[in-house]
Design a protein around this motif. Structure first.
Motif, PDB file in Angstrom:
ATOM      1  N   VAL A  96      -7.318  -0.577 -12.265  1.00  0.00           N
ATOM      2  CA  VAL A  96      -6.406  -1.624 -12.712  1.00  0.00           C
ATOM      3  C   VAL A  96      -4.988  -1.236 -12.329  1.00  0.00           C
ATOM      4  N   LEU A  97      -4.332  -2.046 -11.500  1.00  0.00           N
ATOM      5  CA  LEU A  97      -2.917  -1.876 -11.204  1.00  0.00           C
ATOM      6  C   LEU A  97      -2.134  -2.848 -12.073  1.00  0.00           C
ATOM      7  N   ALA A  98      -1.292  -2.301 -12.932  1.00  0.00           N
ATOM      8  CA  ALA A  98      -0.585  -3.122 -13.906  1.00  0.00           C
ATOM      9  C   ALA A  98       0.867  -2.629 -14.010  1.00  0.00           C
ATOM     10  N   PRO A  99       1.808  -3.303 -13.403  1.00  0.00           N
ATOM     11  CA  PRO A  99       1.655  -4.511 -12.603  1.00  0.00           C
ATOM     12  C   PRO A  99       1.291  -4.176 -11.162  1.00  0.00           C
ATOM     13  N   ALA A 100       0.762  -5.165 -10.455  1.00  0.00           N
ATOM     14  CA  ALA A 100       0.360  -4.956  -9.073  1.00  0.00           C
ATOM     15  C   ALA A 100       1.539  -5.005  -8.115  1.00  0.00           C
ATOM     16  N   GLY A 101       2.580  -5.772  -8.458  1.00  0.00           N
ATOM     17  CA  GLY A 101       3.697  -5.921  -7.539  1.00  0.00           C
ATOM     18  C   GLY A 101       3.218  -6.408  -6.184  1.00  0.00           C
ATOM     19  N   VAL A 102       3.835  -5.896  -5.122  1.00  0.00           N
ATOM     20  CA  VAL A 102       3.368  -6.225  -3.774  1.00  0.00           C
ATOM     21  C   VAL A 102       2.765  -4.982  -3.130  1.00  0.00           C
ATOM     22  N   ASP A 103       2.064  -4.209  -3.949  1.00  0.00           N
ATOM     23  CA  ASP A 103       1.349  -3.023  -3.487  1.00  0.00           C
ATOM     24  C   ASP A 103       0.199  -3.445  -2.570  1.00  0.00           C
ATOM     25  N   SER A 104      -0.108  -2.608  -1.576  1.00  0.00           N
ATOM     26  CA  SER A 104      -1.155  -2.965  -0.604  1.00  0.00           C
ATOM     27  C   SER A 104      -2.317  -1.978  -0.599  1.00  0.00           C
ATOM     28  N   ARG A 105      -2.473  -1.208  -1.655  1.00  0.00           N
ATOM     29  CA  ARG A 105      -3.546  -0.202  -1.643  1.00  0.00           C
ATOM     30  C   ARG A 105      -4.938  -0.818  -1.505  1.00  0.00           C
ATOM     31  N   ALA A 106      -5.135  -2.026  -2.013  1.00  0.00           N
ATOM     32  CA  ALA A 106      -6.445  -2.675  -1.870  1.00  0.00           C
ATOM     33  C   ALA A 106      -6.785  -2.912  -0.406  1.00  0.00           C
ATOM     34  N   TRP A 107      -5.769  -2.992   0.457  1.00  0.00           N
ATOM     35  CA  TRP A 107      -5.969  -3.248   1.877  1.00  0.00           C
ATOM     36  C   TRP A 107      -5.891  -1.976   2.716  1.00  0.00           C
ATOM     37  N   ARG A 108      -5.073  -1.011   2.310  1.00  0.00           N
ATOM     38  CA  ARG A 108      -4.817   0.119   3.210  1.00  0.00           C
ATOM     39  C   ARG A 108      -5.595   1.382   2.874  1.00  0.00           C
ATOM     40  N   LEU A 109      -6.167   1.487   1.666  1.00  0.00           N
ATOM     41  CA  LEU A 109      -6.937   2.673   1.300  1.00  0.00           C
ATOM     42  C   LEU A 109      -8.429   2.364   1.337  1.00  0.00           C
ATOM     43  N   PRO A 110      -9.268   3.384   1.638  1.00  0.00           N
ATOM     44  CA  PRO A 110     -10.719   3.180   1.568  1.00  0.00           C
ATOM     45  C   PRO A 110     -11.193   3.237   0.117  1.00  0.00           C
ATOM     46  N   TRP A 111     -12.182   2.395  -0.227  1.00  0.00           N
ATOM     47  CA  TRP A 111     -12.681   2.330  -1.596  1.00  0.00           C
ATOM     48  C   TRP A 111     -14.203   2.307  -1.599  1.00  0.00           C
ATOM     49  N   PRO A 112     -14.826   3.016  -2.546  1.00  0.00           N
ATOM     50  CA  PRO A 112     -16.284   2.920  -2.679  1.00  0.00           C
ATOM     51  C   PRO A 112     -16.702   1.504  -3.057  1.00  0.00           C
ATOM     52  N   ALA A 113     -17.907   1.120  -2.647  1.00  0.00           N
ATOM     53  CA  ALA A 113     -18.391  -0.238  -2.890  1.00  0.00           C
ATOM     54  C   ALA A 113     -18.559  -0.536  -4.373  1.00  0.00           C
ATOM     55  N   ARG A 114     -18.695   0.500  -5.221  1.00  0.00           N
ATOM     56  CA  ARG A 114     -18.919   0.271  -6.657  1.00  0.00           C
ATOM     57  C   ARG A 114     -17.645  -0.099  -7.411  1.00  0.00           C
ATOM     58  N   ILE A 115     -16.489   0.007  -6.789  1.00  0.00           N
ATOM     59  CA  ILE A 115     -15.215  -0.199  -7.486  1.00  0.00           C
ATOM     60  C   ILE A 115     -14.863  -1.677  -7.562  1.00  0.00           C
ATOM     61  N   ARG A 116     -14.511  -2.122  -8.766  1.00  0.00           N
ATOM     62  CA  ARG A 116     -13.824  -3.399  -8.945  1.00  0.00           C
ATOM     63  C   ARG A 116     -12.335  -3.099  -9.099  1.00  0.00           C
ATOM     64  N   TYR A 117     -11.528  -3.806  -8.342  1.00  0.00           N
ATOM     65  CA  TYR A 117     -10.103  -3.484  -8.239  1.00  0.00           C
ATOM     66  C   TYR A 117      -9.296  -4.676  -8.764  1.00  0.00           C
ATOM     67  N   PHE A 118      -8.661  -4.478  -9.916  1.00  0.00           N
ATOM     68  CA  PHE A 118      -7.939  -5.565 -10.590  1.00  0.00           C
ATOM     69  C   PHE A 118      -6.437  -5.403 -10.375  1.00  0.00           C
ATOM     70  N   GLU A 119      -5.803  -6.471  -9.928  1.00  0.00           N
ATOM     71  CA  GLU A 119      -4.351  -6.499  -9.805  1.00  0.00           C
ATOM     72  C   GLU A 119      -3.804  -7.460 -10.856  1.00  0.00           C
ATOM     73  N   VAL A 120      -3.045  -6.902 -11.795  1.00  0.00           N
ATOM     74  CA  VAL A 120      -2.497  -7.674 -12.906  1.00  0.00           C
ATOM     75  C   VAL A 120      -1.001  -7.859 -12.686  1.00  0.00           C
TER      76      VAL A 120
END
Length: 288
Positions: A96-120
């Motif tokens: 959970v990124l709280a707040p998400a702002g205009v962060d781009s980690r969901a796009w630029r970092l590798p993530w395991p398939a089991r992760i749900r990634y919430f931007e608040v």
């Protein structure tokens, strides 16, 4: 789309962070690479960043403000590493990124398939980022939660997006807590703790209470006042603050411990006995 018209003053600080990440990406030896940062920052972010740099390091003058742009660079890399480490835990399921702002980690970092990634974040911020990221695909199960963290509904909004409080989670509060008045901050940490399974992870950055008394910081504090997003909270005891709300954390200052700075921090670290001086803290730990 006009950046200035869309975003409120506190929301526009996210554009400064993006401009900083863009500048670091263009440098000769970057601590990280963010290929989306310049586009996310836009012209408004570049202008705000330039204005802040002129206060921190006036052209042709010796820096007197006890803070450098490297703080934000180090913070980004530290929190990148924190999130990567958390995601490697096979039991971890939610970020959970709280707040998400205009962060781009969901796009630029590798993530395991089991992760749900919430931007608040507030609707205007998420709308701005969505418009800027059209055609770009996140590398994770990415879910946005348009809500206000100081409002009354964000827990329900987060659950509605698929967050499960019974599962391990990792929360990042980057660039937020010093804008929240103290009563609201305590309420926020209590509410977050209530949504985290034991052993879940948390990280945040804070400023010291002495920041407001340190005359060397006045030019930067005045700039944020003029922008309409004053800094209002600081503490010189971040570990007891988080302990009070059910967390076991460690707080490092840039230049010490886990925040030694990847060779990029050159300023002295204020000793614990110093009073009325500016401090920065990177906080990281777990829900007890």
């Amino acid at each position: 789309m006009s950046d200035h018209c869309v975003l409120a003053p506190v929301e526009r600080t996210a554009l400064i962070a993006a401009a900083l990440r863009a500048a670091e990406t263009r440098s000769d030896d970057p601590l990280f690479e963010d290929p989306y940062a310049a586009h996310l920052a836009g012209a408004a972010g570049a202008e705000l960043f330039a204005e802040m740099l002129e206060v921190i390091q006036p052209a042709g003058a010796t820096r007197s403000v006890p803070m450098t742009a490297d703080y934000f660079v180090i913070r980004t890399r530290l929190f990148d590493d924190f999130l990567r480490s958390a995601a490697e835990d096979p039991d971890m399921r939610q970020v959970v990124l709280a707040p998400a702002g205009v962060d781009s980690r969901a796009w630029r970092l590798p993530w395991p398939a089991r992760i749900r990634y919430f931007e608040v974040d507030r609707p205007a911020v998420l709308d701005y980022k969505q418009a800027r990221m059209v055609g770009r695909t996140p590398r994770v199960d990415h879910r946005t939660v348009a809500t206000d963290l100081v409002g009354d509904t964000w827990e329900a909004d987060l659950r509605a997006a698929g967050y499960d409080p019974a599962l391990p989670s990792t929360w990042l509060f980057e660039g937020l807590l010093y804008y929240v008045p103290e009563p609201g901050l305590h309420r926020l940490l209590d509410r977050v703790a209530a949504l985290m399974a034991p052993g879940s992870r948390i990280a945040a950055d804070l400023i010291g209470a002495g920041t407001f008394a340190d005359v060397r910081m006045r030019p930067l504090l005045d700039l944020f006042d003029r922008w309409g997003c004053p800094l209002v909270f600081g503490t010189d005891e971040p570990e007891p603050l988080f302990t009070k709300h059910g967390f076991a954390v460690r707080a490092d200052q840039p230049g010490m411990g886990a925040a030694a700075g990847y060779g990029r921090w050159s300023d002295p670290v204020p000793p614990p006995s110093a009073r009325g001086v500016h401090r920065l803290f990177y906080v990281h730990g777990r829900r007890r």
